[in-house]
Design an enzyme around this catalytic site. Sequence first.
Site, PDB file in Angstrom:
ATOM      1  N   CYS A  34     -10.028 -18.405 -44.108  1.00 19.22           N
ATOM      2  CA  CYS A  34     -10.885 -19.131 -45.183  1.00 19.22           C
ATOM      3  C   CYS A  34      -9.876 -19.289 -46.202  1.00 19.22           C
ATOM      4  O   CYS A  34      -9.730 -18.370 -46.980  1.00 19.22           O
ATOM      5  CB  CYS A  34     -11.963 -18.585 -45.222  1.00 19.22           C
ATOM      6  SG  CYS A  34     -13.020 -19.783 -46.510  1.00 19.22           S
ATOM      7  N   CYS A  90     -13.324 -26.907 -48.232  1.00 17.83           N
ATOM      8  CA  CYS A  90     -12.916 -26.180 -47.311  1.00 17.83           C
ATOM      9  C   CYS A  90     -11.494 -26.182 -47.372  1.00 17.83           C
ATOM     10  O   CYS A  90     -10.656 -27.120 -47.122  1.00 17.83           O
ATOM     11  CB  CYS A  90     -13.107 -26.653 -45.947  1.00 17.83           C
ATOM     12  SG  CYS A  90     -12.432 -25.526 -44.657  1.00 17.83           S
TER      13      CYS A  90
END
Length: 249
Positions: A69, A192
Amino acid sequence: MRVAKYSANGNDFVVFHSDVKEDRTELAKELCHRQEGIGADGLIVIVPNSDYDFEWQFYNSDGSHADMCGNGSRACAHYAYANKLAPKNMSFLTGAGVINAEVNGDMVLSELTPPKILNKNIEFNGKSWWLVDTGVPHLVHFTQNIEAFDIEEARELRYKYNANVNIAFIDADKNIKIRTYERGVEDETLACGTGMAACFYRAYIEEKVPNNIEVYPRSGDTLYLGMNDRTITFRGRVKNTFNTDWNLA
Protein backbone atom coordinates in the site's frame (compact mmCIF):
# COMPACT_ATOMS: atom_id res chain seq x y z
CA MET A 1 -2.69 -1.65 23.60
CA ARG A 2 -1.37 1.70 22.33
CA VAL A 3 -2.23 2.51 18.71
CA ALA A 4 -1.81 5.49 16.38
CA LYS A 5 -4.20 6.81 13.77
CA TYR A 6 -2.63 8.15 10.57
CA SER A 7 -3.96 9.91 7.50
CA ALA A 8 -1.96 9.87 4.27
CA ASN A 9 -3.76 12.12 1.78
CA GLY A 10 -7.18 10.76 2.66
CA ASN A 11 -6.12 7.14 3.12
CA ASP A 12 -6.34 6.41 6.84
CA PHE A 13 -4.66 3.69 8.88
CA VAL A 14 -4.38 2.34 12.40
CA VAL A 15 -0.72 1.60 13.19
CA PHE A 16 1.04 -0.11 16.09
CA HIS A 17 4.19 -2.16 16.71
CA SER A 18 4.66 -5.52 18.37
CA ASP A 19 7.39 -8.06 19.07
CA VAL A 20 5.01 -10.83 17.99
CA LYS A 21 4.14 -11.75 14.41
CA GLU A 22 0.72 -13.40 14.37
CA ASP A 23 -2.56 -13.41 12.47
CA ARG A 24 -4.48 -10.22 13.25
CA THR A 25 -7.34 -10.61 10.77
CA GLU A 26 -10.08 -10.22 13.37
CA LEU A 27 -8.29 -7.35 15.10
CA ALA A 28 -8.07 -5.52 11.76
CA LYS A 29 -11.83 -5.81 11.27
CA GLU A 30 -12.42 -4.64 14.84
CA LEU A 31 -10.09 -1.63 14.73
CA CYS A 32 -11.00 -0.51 11.20
CA HIS A 33 -14.77 -0.63 11.70
CA ARG A 34 -16.11 2.89 11.05
CA GLN A 35 -18.91 2.71 13.62
CA GLU A 36 -17.72 0.32 16.32
CA GLY A 37 -13.94 0.71 16.09
CA ILE A 38 -11.45 3.48 15.43
CA GLY A 39 -12.23 3.45 11.72
CA ALA A 40 -9.63 3.11 8.95
CA ASP A 41 -8.95 1.85 5.44
CA GLY A 42 -6.33 -0.52 6.84
CA LEU A 43 -4.30 -1.81 9.78
CA ILE A 44 -0.48 -1.76 9.78
CA VAL A 45 1.46 -3.79 12.35
CA ILE A 46 5.23 -3.28 12.56
CA VAL A 47 7.18 -6.37 13.67
CA PRO A 48 10.94 -7.08 13.96
CA ASN A 49 13.02 -8.35 11.05
CA SER A 50 16.65 -9.47 11.26
CA ASP A 51 17.62 -8.24 7.77
CA TYR A 52 15.83 -4.87 7.59
CA ASP A 53 14.77 -2.13 9.98
CA PHE A 54 11.44 -3.95 10.39
CA GLU A 55 8.70 -5.65 8.44
CA TRP A 56 5.00 -4.98 8.31
CA GLN A 57 1.75 -6.86 8.34
CA PHE A 58 -0.86 -5.01 6.30
CA TYR A 59 -4.59 -5.69 6.51
CA ASN A 60 -7.44 -4.09 4.59
CA SER A 61 -10.46 -2.96 6.59
CA ASP A 62 -12.26 -6.24 5.85
CA GLY A 63 -9.39 -8.23 7.39
CA SER A 64 -7.91 -9.36 4.08
CA HIS A 65 -4.16 -9.17 3.55
CA ALA A 66 -2.50 -6.84 1.05
CA ASP A 67 1.11 -7.13 -0.07
CA MET A 68 1.60 -3.41 -0.54
CA CYS A 69 0.00 0.00 0.00
CA GLY A 70 1.75 3.17 -1.17
CA ASN A 71 0.13 5.59 1.26
CA GLY A 72 0.43 2.99 3.99
CA SER A 73 4.17 2.72 3.36
CA ARG A 74 4.57 6.44 4.04
CA ALA A 75 2.40 6.38 7.18
CA CYS A 76 4.29 3.32 8.40
CA ALA A 77 7.68 4.97 7.83
CA HIS A 78 6.62 8.10 9.73
CA TYR A 79 5.36 6.02 12.66
CA ALA A 80 8.55 3.93 12.74
CA TYR A 81 10.79 7.02 12.80
CA ALA A 82 8.63 8.84 15.37
CA ASN A 83 8.73 5.80 17.66
CA LYS A 84 12.50 5.28 17.23
CA LEU A 85 12.01 1.93 15.48
CA ALA A 86 14.03 3.05 12.43
CA PRO A 87 16.29 5.91 11.25
CA LYS A 88 14.95 8.62 8.92
CA ASN A 89 16.33 6.64 5.95
CA MET A 90 14.99 3.14 6.32
CA SER A 91 14.29 -0.13 4.56
CA PHE A 92 11.46 -2.46 5.52
CA LEU A 93 9.94 -5.66 4.22
CA THR A 94 6.44 -5.91 2.78
CA GLY A 95 4.64 -8.76 1.06
CA ALA A 96 5.61 -7.19 -2.27
CA GLY A 97 9.29 -6.81 -1.39
CA VAL A 98 11.60 -4.29 0.26
CA ILE A 99 10.55 -0.64 0.50
CA ASN A 100 13.05 2.20 1.00
CA ALA A 101 11.68 5.33 2.66
CA GLU A 102 12.89 8.72 3.88
CA VAL A 103 11.18 10.90 6.51
CA ASN A 104 11.56 14.69 6.50
CA GLY A 105 9.12 16.19 8.97
CA ASP A 106 5.64 15.40 7.74
CA MET A 107 6.89 14.77 4.20
CA VAL A 108 7.69 11.13 3.51
CA LEU A 109 9.16 9.63 0.35
CA SER A 110 8.99 5.93 -0.38
CA GLU A 111 10.45 3.97 -3.25
CA LEU A 112 7.83 1.49 -4.37
CA THR A 113 8.62 -2.00 -5.62
CA PRO A 114 9.46 -2.11 -9.36
CA PRO A 115 6.27 -1.93 -11.46
CA LYS A 116 5.20 -4.68 -13.85
CA ILE A 117 2.81 -4.46 -16.79
CA LEU A 118 0.59 -7.55 -16.65
CA ASN A 119 -1.76 -6.81 -19.56
CA LYS A 120 -2.07 -3.85 -21.97
CA ASN A 121 -5.03 -5.12 -23.98
CA ILE A 122 -8.10 -5.29 -21.77
CA GLU A 123 -11.34 -4.04 -23.30
CA PHE A 124 -14.41 -3.67 -21.10
CA ASN A 125 -17.60 -1.72 -21.79
CA GLY A 126 -15.93 -0.01 -24.73
CA LYS A 127 -12.99 1.21 -22.62
CA SER A 128 -9.34 0.23 -22.79
CA TRP A 129 -7.58 -0.79 -19.58
CA TRP A 130 -4.04 -1.72 -18.59
CA LEU A 131 -3.37 -4.10 -15.72
CA VAL A 132 -0.29 -2.89 -13.84
CA ASP A 133 1.29 -4.35 -10.69
CA THR A 134 2.80 -1.67 -8.42
CA GLY A 135 2.95 -3.96 -5.39
CA VAL A 136 -0.69 -4.93 -5.88
CA PRO A 137 -2.59 -5.18 -9.20
CA HIS A 138 -4.35 -2.11 -10.62
CA LEU A 139 -6.53 -1.59 -13.67
CA VAL A 140 -5.94 1.82 -15.29
CA HIS A 141 -8.14 3.69 -17.79
CA PHE A 142 -7.59 7.25 -19.04
CA THR A 143 -10.67 9.41 -19.38
CA GLN A 144 -11.65 12.95 -20.37
CA ASN A 145 -14.26 13.11 -17.58
CA ILE A 146 -12.85 12.29 -14.16
CA GLU A 147 -16.27 12.89 -12.57
CA ALA A 148 -17.80 9.97 -14.48
CA PHE A 149 -16.59 7.12 -12.25
CA ASP A 150 -19.00 4.20 -12.51
CA ILE A 151 -18.70 2.43 -9.14
CA GLU A 152 -20.75 -0.57 -10.28
CA GLU A 153 -18.52 -1.00 -13.31
CA ALA A 154 -15.45 -0.69 -11.07
CA ARG A 155 -16.87 -3.33 -8.72
CA GLU A 156 -17.48 -5.70 -11.63
CA LEU A 157 -13.94 -5.18 -12.91
CA ARG A 158 -12.49 -5.62 -9.42
CA TYR A 159 -13.97 -9.12 -9.14
CA LYS A 160 -13.32 -10.08 -12.76
CA TYR A 161 -9.60 -9.28 -12.50
CA ASN A 162 -9.08 -9.35 -8.70
CA ALA A 163 -7.55 -5.87 -8.95
CA ASN A 164 -8.08 -2.30 -7.81
CA VAL A 165 -9.69 -0.04 -10.43
CA ASN A 166 -8.54 3.47 -11.42
CA ILE A 167 -9.66 6.14 -13.84
CA ALA A 168 -7.26 9.00 -14.58
CA PHE A 169 -7.26 12.35 -16.37
CA ILE A 170 -4.10 14.07 -17.65
CA ASP A 171 -4.44 17.85 -17.43
CA ALA A 172 -2.86 20.57 -19.60
CA ASP A 173 0.20 20.71 -17.33
CA LYS A 174 0.74 16.95 -17.73
CA ASN A 175 -0.23 16.23 -14.16
CA ILE A 176 -2.78 13.52 -13.32
CA LYS A 177 -6.10 13.45 -11.45
CA ILE A 178 -7.11 10.00 -10.23
CA ARG A 179 -10.04 8.15 -8.70
CA THR A 180 -9.67 4.65 -7.26
CA TYR A 181 -11.92 1.76 -6.23
CA GLU A 182 -10.01 -0.39 -3.73
CA ARG A 183 -10.53 -4.08 -3.12
CA GLY A 184 -10.65 -4.92 0.59
CA VAL A 185 -12.38 -1.60 1.23
CA GLU A 186 -14.85 -2.43 -1.59
CA ASP A 187 -15.56 1.18 -2.41
CA GLU A 188 -13.91 4.33 -3.72
CA THR A 189 -11.26 5.70 -1.38
CA LEU A 190 -9.96 9.27 -1.14
CA ALA A 191 -6.47 8.20 -2.20
CA CYS A 192 -4.49 5.10 -3.15
CA GLY A 193 -0.72 5.30 -3.46
CA THR A 194 -0.15 2.19 -5.57
CA GLY A 195 -3.08 3.26 -7.75
CA MET A 196 -1.50 6.65 -8.35
CA ALA A 197 1.76 4.90 -9.17
CA ALA A 198 0.04 2.57 -11.66
CA CYS A 199 -1.63 5.49 -13.45
CA PHE A 200 1.62 7.45 -13.54
CA TYR A 201 3.53 4.45 -14.85
CA ARG A 202 1.12 3.81 -17.72
CA ALA A 203 1.17 7.51 -18.66
CA TYR A 204 4.98 7.57 -18.48
CA ILE A 205 5.38 4.43 -20.61
CA GLU A 206 3.00 5.90 -23.21
CA GLU A 207 5.05 9.15 -23.12
CA LYS A 208 2.08 11.24 -22.03
CA VAL A 209 3.86 12.69 -18.99
CA PRO A 210 7.48 13.47 -17.97
CA ASN A 211 9.36 11.50 -15.31
CA ASN A 212 8.37 13.79 -12.42
CA ILE A 213 4.78 14.98 -12.01
CA GLU A 214 2.11 15.98 -9.50
CA VAL A 215 -0.80 13.64 -8.90
CA TYR A 216 -4.12 14.63 -7.36
CA PRO A 217 -6.31 11.94 -5.75
CA ARG A 218 -9.95 12.39 -4.76
CA SER A 219 -8.88 13.95 -1.44
CA GLY A 220 -7.57 16.99 -3.37
CA ASP A 221 -4.07 16.68 -1.90
CA THR A 222 -0.92 16.91 -3.99
CA LEU A 223 1.43 13.94 -4.32
CA TYR A 224 4.74 13.88 -6.16
CA LEU A 225 5.62 10.87 -8.30
CA GLY A 226 8.75 10.23 -10.30
CA MET A 227 10.95 7.60 -11.90
CA ASN A 228 14.52 6.93 -10.81
CA ASP A 229 16.90 4.29 -12.16
CA ARG A 230 15.31 1.63 -9.98
CA THR A 231 11.61 2.25 -9.60
CA ILE A 232 8.80 4.75 -8.86
CA THR A 233 9.25 7.32 -6.10
CA PHE A 234 6.21 8.52 -4.18
CA ARG A 235 6.30 11.58 -1.91
CA GLY A 236 3.69 13.44 0.11
CA ARG A 237 2.56 14.57 3.53
CA VAL A 238 1.31 12.28 6.27
CA LYS A 239 -0.47 13.21 9.48
CA ASN A 240 -0.56 11.48 12.85
CA THR A 241 -4.12 12.44 13.72
CA PHE A 242 -4.17 10.93 17.22
CA ASN A 243 -2.83 8.19 19.53
CA THR A 244 -4.99 6.21 21.90
CA ASP A 245 -5.27 3.08 24.03
CA TRP A 246 -7.44 0.27 22.71
CA ASN A 247 -8.87 -2.39 24.99
CA LEU A 248 -8.64 -5.81 23.39
CA ALA A 249 -11.90 -7.77 23.47
